[in-house]
Every structure is written in structure tokens, then in C-alpha cells.
Write a protein that holds these residues in place. Structure first.
Motif, short mmCIF file in Angstrom:
data_model
loop_
_atom_site.label_atom_id
_atom_site.label_comp_id
_atom_site.label_asym_id
_atom_site.label_seq_id
_atom_site.Cartn_x
_atom_site.Cartn_y
_atom_site.Cartn_z
N ASP A 146 4.20 -7.55 5.47
CA ASP A 146 5.06 -6.58 6.16
C ASP A 146 4.41 -5.21 6.07
O ASP A 146 4.37 -4.60 4.99
CB ASP A 146 6.44 -6.56 5.52
N PRO A 147 3.89 -4.69 7.18
CA PRO A 147 3.19 -3.39 7.13
C PRO A 147 4.07 -2.24 6.66
O PRO A 147 3.55 -1.23 6.16
CB PRO A 147 2.75 -3.17 8.59
N LYS A 148 5.40 -2.38 6.79
CA LYS A 148 6.30 -1.30 6.37
C LYS A 148 6.24 -1.05 4.86
O LYS A 148 6.62 0.02 4.40
CB LYS A 148 7.74 -1.61 6.77
N LEU A 149 5.80 -2.05 4.09
CA LEU A 149 5.76 -1.88 2.64
C LEU A 149 4.79 -0.79 2.24
O LEU A 149 5.00 -0.12 1.23
CB LEU A 149 5.39 -3.20 1.97
N CYS A 150 3.70 -0.62 3.00
CA CYS A 150 2.75 0.47 2.74
C CYS A 150 2.21 0.93 4.09
O CYS A 150 1.16 0.47 4.55
CB CYS A 150 1.62 0.00 1.83
N PRO A 151 2.89 1.87 4.75
CA PRO A 151 2.48 2.30 6.10
C PRO A 151 1.17 3.08 6.14
O PRO A 151 0.62 3.28 7.23
CB PRO A 151 3.65 3.20 6.55
N GLY A 152 0.68 3.52 4.99
CA GLY A 152 -0.56 4.28 4.98
C GLY A 152 -1.07 4.49 3.58
O GLY A 152 -0.28 4.56 2.62
#
Length: 807
Positions: free
Chosen positions: A211-217
Motif C-alpha cells: 500500500d503506497p499510502k503507508l510511506c508516500p515519500g
């Protein structure tokens, strides 16, 4: 959130006084909770040691003559190894409170020599933990002047009570921005960091997440050749003032950025990192020794930063001890990342970790400051520790898409009553960083990246209102109506209040217990379904929504008993949960009595015995409480039916079910099953009840609130006694119901006054004596009328209970 006045003024150009700043902070919604004006440091003065002689009675003490700049030298006995003639330090006179040792000085006598004050160490003034010697100032320090002013210890500390919806004000820069928007000064803008870079950061980072939302950057930079000693005095003083302990320059810089810019940072000792870094979910059972020296067991719900050897950091919450920076660090990796607020909150809560980084990430940080925050931190590292910076690595960040809110200006008047012009609304929003586009009565407002709390037009109204001034809202009375106001409260609200008053009038105290209870307790009282399990409980034992009020009340009574208060009568009117649908939430009035806490009075006192009190509570006390609630709610008591037995947590032979008709269950009462009490680890004489307020039918609407005329019969009421022999299994309530139904027009009341069991009535039989009240309505009854009514009563009891008239 704490900060010093001088720190704030690094971001805000203002001539406002401390009082003016504190007042304005509260006015714009940043409530000032405490102000430490550092008055405790005012008595300390700079003083010079004129002479230092050996103490006549002690080898390690010296007798100093100290020039405080106010007249003749003062004699002071001192044990510091660096005390010498010519030293300039901080002096405290008798009567001064010394915060570091929590002592108020007085004139002392040390080994026969009078001492009229103290030369202070840094620890005694809470500057640092150093107490190896007294403070040693430069030769040009002004003797007689305030030491607090000289050492910048007089910098006031302001603490604000920050609400969870204001992540932008978890930084001193954000607080300054709000104050500037309110007109109290001008926000200072720093020049962008500028430094040279050499080469690439050799350690690469991979985002391995489903899930990319866990670490957006994630951004990362290596700085080579640093010297990680103590941070400068100005930084240490600021961190100490807000309650943080200075550690070393690299760690102090990250803490400084957390409060200065609201940008949590982390530093790794590059020499301790093996291979490249990966951001991933933790594997079940993985552990990490964190910087707080505690080992944490992790799982797939936790996001971590790992190298080839294992976990190096719990993402967004706390770093690992293995890769921490110390005085031997030469090459440092600086991390600036973005994390999912919900995941950070769940991870922090499940692990029981509270950090300044978690506090900010779970509320939401400015995504657009991820890279600038890395640049600013790098600049500080180069400035304070030296070294050479490599080019930054930025992974995963796709930029910020600002929210756009449709904003009709009329909402300000509608929601607040304030008359704020369009121009002023636009100016306020612009000063707060919002971008307004369009014209007319409706505009589009672009929300800045540092305000994740702003979602709709009501949020924009709040921004305009607090900067314009809540104090400008004029108090106004509610509009008066020509007619009498209709009912405001709902039937359920009315019955809730009535139930509370009824139980309080019966000597019970209201309790408020948790809505979530342990799983084993929930299953014990008919709950424990997966649908009612909490996804994120505040504690492991608070895992299920309660199916009943009784577990919380019973354990509360036991806690009172454990502390010596065994006679307890408590109640609660609140919600219970049968399923996860709206109709599964019930409104229940529940209560328990313990020991001798009956209505007649608790305790072993002779006065209670006279009234029938002082006895252990039983099923009839619980029954009386339950019926009192039902009566207070306005239900017709003549239609109430009571059946023997109740749910499994009650004693099967000492409990009852209250019904309105054959189907509607209004509640249960009784003494508790011994196994239930054993499972709850509760003991003593206990009884309780629960009444379902939402199961009661709505009262029939009446054409008028006026009560009907009182109609009294002019004829004398008559009472007749009957004794019926019935099986032992027949309930008294069934006899009462049968006798009442014989002639509802004439029979106005039936009461049981005696129950007898013995050989004279037969094996398995009992005699129940009832008193029947007969109220003639139309005429005086004759003997024949009474005889006919008697036959009807006997026949009705025989039909429904099998009872026969006792001879």
C-alpha cells in the motif's frame, strides 16, 4: 506544545509583550495553558571571588569572600574543586530558592564557619547535569548584574494546549504564522539552504509496500566526515527549556527541527548500516531494540526501515539503538520521510510508544516540506558538525495535490453570526496560506499543504472566525415565541433522565464505566461476537464493546469493596451493544447493590434494623429498583408481568424477567450466578438489574396536556381475603393476574399478604393468601353481588392456576 519567547521571535517580527502574545494566542484558538516567566532565576547575580582560603575544620572546603557588586564582600563556604580567587560565577544570597536542588537558602554554619549564600553549579541552575564545579564565567562578565539575563535563562517559556486538528501548529514556525495572520507582527522568511554537494548517496532505498499510502515519500542524504560533539549552548538551552535532554549535536538537530519546523527527522550512523535500506512491513515476530532501550515485538501492521541485517527503525515513531549516532559517528544518513497517519497512530498505540515524531506524524505533517526539511537539516549538520554532503535520494514522492473547497461567503454569517466583509475574509485566508480564486459570492479556496485538517466550507468559516475574533461575536438571547414551546427532548432522553432521578432517589450513586470490556467478560454476558471487536483497542484487555452494563458495575463495586467500601449501590444509564448495526445499540438503565446497601439502609446499625435494613441485599431489592425505573418512565404498572428466571448470568432460582405483554421484554433482575461472580473475581452479596428503555413503547399522544377530571366513587371500597392452595411451582403473579381478570371493573387491586407451606396443605402444595380490593362504581353491592364476584374470582384462579379455595 512548549516554546520560548526568543525562539518564537526568531520566526515572528513583533514588538508585542509576553502578555499580549499570550492573550492573542488564546484568542485565535491556541489556548495558553501555562507561562513560566523564569522569575525563579532573577535573584541570581554575577559575583567575583575575592579570596579563597582553606576551611580551618575541613580539608575539602574553602572559605570564599565574594564580591556581589552591592557592597562589602560576602563570606561563603564552598566545596567546589575549582573555587579560587578571581573566579567569576553565579551567586545566590540567603532566601533564594535554588531550583536544581529544590532548596531555599538560609544563613548556614558549616563546620563552625558562617556561610551567607552559595556559589552555584550548572546543575543547581538546571542548565545541565554538570555539578563537578561551580560556574566559571569569562573575566569580562559584569559583576553585580543579573546572571539570568547574562546567560539567557530569563527567556519565558509558553505552553499551549494544542487540539488534535491543528498539526500546523506543532511547530514554532506554524504558531508564528498564525500570530502574523492575526496582525500581531510579521512572519519572517528564511533564505533557502545553500551548500555544495559532492557525489551521490551510496546507500539506496527501496519502498517494498503493498500500500503506497503507508510511506508516500522518502528522502535520504549522506553527510561524510562529521564531528558529533555537544550541540551549541543556544540549542541546548532551547531544548532544555521545553523539557528535552540534549544528547549530541546530530540528535539535538533532529529534535530542534521537530519543534522549530514541525518536521520530524532521523539520523543513522552510516557505518552501522549494512547494504541498502528498505521500507517494508515488519514480519510476524520480528523484534527491534529501540533508542529507549526497550525491545519491541513487531508484526505486519507495523512499517519499518531495515537493512540487510534487520530492522533499523520503526518508521515515523522511533529509531533503533543499533544504528544510533554517538560521539564516534563520522558518516551520517539523514532521513526525511512521510508516513500514513492512521498506521502511525495504530502502531504507536499498540506498542505503547509516545514520541514527538509520532505526535506529529499521526496528525499529519506538511508533505511539501519533506525535501526542504532535509535541506534545512543538512545545513544545520554542516554548520554545527562539519562534513561534506552528498546528493539527496528522493523515492516515492509524487507531489501534493491541494484540496479545493467551494466557499460561499454567506456561510460566515450563517454559522457564526459575524458580519465579515468579502475583502477581509479573503485577506485572512491569504495570510493563513490559502489561495482564493474566483469572484462573486462563491469562490474556490485552495488549501495549503500544511493544513490537512481543512476539508470543507465550515473549516474555512472557522479560520475566518478565529482570526477575525471570536470575541466579536455578540451574545444574543434566543428568540421568543408567541406560543408555548413544544417538547424539545425525545421520549428516550426524557426516560433517561427520569430513570437517573428515580435510581438516585433510591440511594444509588451514578457511575460511568468503560464501553469496552475484556473478551471473556463480553462472552460471559452474551457478547463477544467478532463484529463487536475493536480494531484498535486502547488496551489489550479492552477488546470488545460491552453487551451489558453489569460487568463494569460489578467490577467497580468490587474495587470499592477492596478499598473497604463494601456496601455499594451504583447505577448507570448508557448504551450496550448487541451487534454492529445502529439498531443493535440499546439504551439501558442498569444497577447493582452489594453488601447491605438496600433502600432501608446499609451497615450494621441498630437504626437500620428498626427499618428493616442492615440485611444482605437480595432479588427483591433488585426487583424494586427495576420496577421503580419502569414506573418513572411512565408505563402503566398494571400491565407489567414478571416471570421467573433470567439470562444465564443470573441465579436461576433468584431472578426474574419483566415483560409488557407476552413478547416485549423490558428487563431482567435478580441475584447473580455464583459462576458469574467467580469468573469476574467478584464476591459478596450482590443483586442487580437491567431495564431496556428503548423497548418501552412510545406513549399515546393526547389531545391536551391537561389532566382529566378526578373521578372518585361515592361508594365505600370493600376488601375480601382469599387463600388458595396451589402447586409449589405456581407463581404468585399468576394468582394475582387471574384474580384481577375476574372482573376488571370491580376489582381494583390484588396483593399477596401470606404464603404458607406445610403438611396441612399437602405435599408439593402451598397456600397463597391474597387481599382483593373491590370498588363499587354504580351502586352499593348486595350480598348476592359479593357472592357472585367471589365465585368469579375462585373460578378464574382455578382456571388459570389450578388453585382451590383453602378450607
Amino acid at each position: 506544545m512548549k516554546f520560548t519567547l526568543s525562539w518564537l521571535k526568531e520566526h515572528l517580527e513583533t514588538d508585542a509583550t509576553l502578555d499580549e502574545i499570550c492573550t492573542r494566542l488564546t484568542e485565535i484558538g491556541l489556548e495558553v495553558e501555562d507561562v513560566d516567566d523564569k522569575a525563579a532565576f532573577k535573584p541570581f547575580v554575577i559575583a567575583r571571588v575575592v579570596s579563597a582560603e582553606k576551611h580551618p575544620q575541613a580539608d575539602r572546603l574553602k572559605v570564599l569572600m565574594v564580591d556581589t557588586g552591592s557592597g562589602s564582600p560576602v563570606q561563603v563556604v564552598c566545596g567546589a574543586p575549582n573555587a579560587r580567587a578571581g573566579l567569576i560565577g553565579a551567586f545566590a544570597a540567603p532566601g533564594t530558592y535554588v531550583p536544581g536542588i529544590d532548596v531555599t537558602l538560609a544563613v548556614g554554619n558549616i563546620r563552625g564557619v558562617e556561610s551567607r549564600g552559595m556559589m552555584c553549579s550548572e546543575k543547581e541552575l538546571q542548565i545541565s547535569d554538570n555539578h563537578d564545579g561551580i560556574i566559571d564565567l569569562p573575566d569580562d562578565a559584569p559583576v553585580g548584574q543579573s546572571y539570568a539575563a547574562y546567560a539567557h535563562l530569563d527567556d519565558p517559556v509558553i505552553e499551549i494546549n494544542l487540539t488534535p486538528n491543528r498539526p500546523d501548529c506543532t511547530s514554532i514556525h506554524g504558531i508564528a504564522r498564525d500570530l502574523a495572520a492575526s496582525g500581531l507582527g510579521t512572519l519572517k522568511t528564511r533564505t533557502a539552504p545553500s551548500f555544495s554537494v559532492e557525489g551521490e548517496t551510496p546507500i539506496k532505498l527501496t519502498l517494498d509496500l503493498d500500500d503506497p499510502k503507508l510511506c508516500p515519500g522518502f528522502s535520504l542524504r549522506l553527510v561524510r566526515g562529521v564531528r558529533n560533539g555537544p550541540s551549541p549552548r543556544w540549542m541546548q538551552q532551547r531544548l532544555t527549556a521545553i523539557g528535552l535532554r540534549p544528547i549530541n549535536a546530530l540528535v539535538d538537530i533532529t529534535n530542534y527541527m521537530t519543534f522549530d519546523q514541525g518536521r520530524p527527522m532521523h539520523v543513522f550512523d552510516a557505518a552501522k548500516v549494512t547494504g541498502n535500506l528498505t521500507v517494508r512491513r515488519a514480519r510476524e515476530g520480528e523484534t527491534v531494540l529501540a533508542l529507549d532501550q526497550r525491545e519491541y515485538k513487531l508484526g505486519p501492521n507495523n512499517v519499518v526501515i531495515s537493512d540487510e541485517d534487520g530492522i533499523e527503525s520503526i518508521g515515523g515513531i522511533m529509531g533503533g539503538e543499533h544504528s544510533g549516532c554517538d560521539e564516534n559517528t563520522v558518516d551520517v544518513l539523514i532521513e526525511s520521510a512521510l508516513w500514513d497517519p492512521m498506521n502511525i497512530a495504530k502502531t504507536g498505540r499498540s506498542l505503547g510508544i509516545i514520541t514527538d515524531a509520532r505526535y506529529r506524524f499521526e496528525r499529519g505533517v506538511d508533505p511539501e516540506y519533506m525535501v526542504p526539511g532535509l535541506e534545512r537539516t543538512t545545513e544545520l549538520v554542516l554548520e554545527l558538525c562539519g562534513g561534506t554532503a552528498a546528493r539527496a535520494e528522493v523515492v516515492g514522492y509524487k507531489g501534493h495535490e491541494p484540496k479545493v473547497v467551494d466557499f460561499p461567503y454567506s456561510e460566515v454569517k450563517r454559522l457564526t453570526g459575524l458580519e465579515v466583509s468579502t475583502e477581509e475574509s479573503n485577506a485572512i485566508l491569504a495570510r493563513l496560506g490559502f489561495q482564493v480564486s474566483g469572484s462573486g459570492e462563491r469562490v474556490s479556496v485552495s488549501v495549503p499543504s500544511w493544513r490537512p485538517d481543512v476539508d470543507g466550507k465550515a473549516d474555512l468559516v472557522e479560520e475566518v472566525m478565529r482570526i477575525h475574533g471570536v470575541d466579536n461575536i455578540k451574545p444574543a438571547p434566543l428568540e421568543s415565541h408567541a406560543a408555548v414551546n413544544g417538547r424539545i427532548l425525545t421520549t428516550l432522553q426524557i426516560r433517561t433522565r427520569a430513570a437517573k432521578r428515580a435510581l438516585a432517589s433510591r440511594g444509588m450513586l451514578e457511575a460511568v464505566t468503560w464501553s469496552f470490556i475484556p473478551e471473556d467478560q463480553a462472552k460471559l454476558f452474551g457478547g463477544g461476537s467478532p463484529a463487536l471487536k475493536l480494531a484498535n483497542p486502547i488496551a489489550a484487555e479492552m477488546s470488545d464493546m460491552r453487551p451489558s452494563l453489569l460487568p463494569g458495575l460489578l467490577t467497580a463495586a468490587q474495587r470499592n469493596a477492596d478499598k473497604g467500601y463494601g456496601d455499594v449501590a451504583i447505577f448507570e444509564v448508557s448504551g450496550t451493544y448487541e451487534n454492529d448495526r445502529p439498531d443493535g445499540q440499546r439504551r439501558v438503565a442498569g444497577g447493582i447493590r452489594r453488601g447491605t446497601a438496600s433502600l432501608a439502609g446499609g451497615g450494621r446499625m441498630w437504626s437500620n434494623a428498626v427499618k428493616g435494613g442492615g440485611k444482605p441485599v437480595d432479588v427483591f431489592d433488585a426487583k424494586a429498583d427495576a420496577l421503580a425505573v419502569i414506573e418513572a418512565c411512565g408505563l402503566p404498572m398494571g400491565n407489567i408481568q414478571i416471570e421467573q428466571g433470567g439470562p444465564g448470568w443470573y441465579h436461576p432460582g433468584r431472578s426474574g424477567t419483566i415483560k409488557m405483554g407476552p413478547k416485549v421484554v423490558l428487563g431482567y433482575f435478580g441475584e447473580f450466578h455464583p459462576l458469574t461472580l467467580e469468573a469476574l473475581d467478584v464476591s459478596g452479596a450482590l443483586c442487580g438489574f437491567e431495564v431496556y428503555l428503548d423497548a418501552m413503547a412510545e406513549p399515546k399522544k393526547k389531545a391536551t396536556r391537561t389532566k382529566p377530571a378526578l373521578e372518585l366513587s361515592p361508594f365505600q371500597a370493600v376488601k375480601r381475603d382469599f387463600a388458595f392452595v396451589v402447586d409449589k411451582t405456581v407463581e404468585s403473579g399468576a394468582i394475582i393476574k387471574a384474580a384481577t381478570g375476574a372482573d376488571r371493573k370491580l376489582v381494583t387491586g390484588v396483593n399477596v399478604f401470606d404464603i404458607f407451606e406445610g403438611a396441612s396443605v399437602g405435599e408439593g402444595k402451598k397456600s397463597v393468601a391474597i387481599e382483593v380490593q373491590i370498588q363499587p362504581v354504580e351502586r352499593t353491592l348486595t350480598d348476592e353481588d359479593f357472592e357472585a364476584l367471589t365465585q368469579k374470582i375462585v373460578a378464574s384462579v382455578a382456571k388459570f392456576t389450578g388453585g382451590v379455595l383453602r378450607s
